[in-house]
Design a protein around this motif. Sequence first.
Motif, PDB file in Angstrom:
ATOM      1  N   ASP A  38       0.814  -1.215   0.000  1.00 36.96           N
ATOM      2  CA  ASP A  38       0.000   0.000   0.000  1.00 36.96           C
ATOM      3  C   ASP A  38       0.848   1.266   0.000  1.00 36.96           C
ATOM      4  O   ASP A  38       0.322   2.375  -0.017  1.00 36.96           O
ATOM      5  N   ASN A  62      -2.259   5.897  -2.006  1.00 39.97           N
ATOM      6  CA  ASN A  62      -3.052   5.668  -0.803  1.00 39.97           C
ATOM      7  C   ASN A  62      -2.911   6.754   0.253  1.00 39.97           C
ATOM      8  O   ASN A  62      -3.537   6.690   1.291  1.00 39.97           O
ATOM      9  N   SER A 152      -6.181  -2.743   0.796  1.00 34.16           N
ATOM     10  CA  SER A 152      -6.521  -2.804  -0.621  1.00 34.16           C
ATOM     11  C   SER A 152      -7.564  -3.883  -0.857  1.00 34.16           C
ATOM     12  O   SER A 152      -7.692  -4.838  -0.094  1.00 34.16           O
TER      13      SER A 152
END
Length: 181
Positions: A38, A62, A152
């Motif tokens: 991420d 992110n 995710s």
Amino acid sequence: MTEILFVERAPEAGAEHRLEDGATIGREGCDVELADPDVSRRHAIVRLAGPAIAVEDLGSTNGTFVNDARIGEVTTLRAGDSVRFGDVVWELRIQSQPTRAAQIVQPGAARTGAARGDVPMPDFAPSKVSRVVAPSGGTPAFSPSGGRFKRSAARRLGATVISYGVVIATAVAVAAYFAQR
């Protein structure tokens, strides 16, 4: 000299990251490399803004979070603030004089070469940050956060089950189509 010290809360509680002004954080090609899917390749940068310490998101997918609030610009930090990159959570600690055993991330010699994909080649050679393990019997001065962070879709069981269901339904439909011909 102000030393920038981050103590990791998650996933490796107690690991120390001692940084210098301009240290980059990301998944690859940065001063501090985080093994988290991420985290973007070049996720964030830590800077000294006068006497203060600041963090800046480098357009990561992110985002970078300070005290659980997503940041969009250079954000000044105070001692005790938490900074999150993907699932990695750090807490800022400030020390006025670095210890002798401190490993400080220092940009190395300039690198030459073309850009790789969508990430420009950094102007410096990244260095490694070693993890410092607390002495046996010692406990960290803080407790890890018990909150769950957004992950995710690829890590969610429901998304995986739906994906397999679509693949199986497609295979059955194709088999039925050819069986009718």
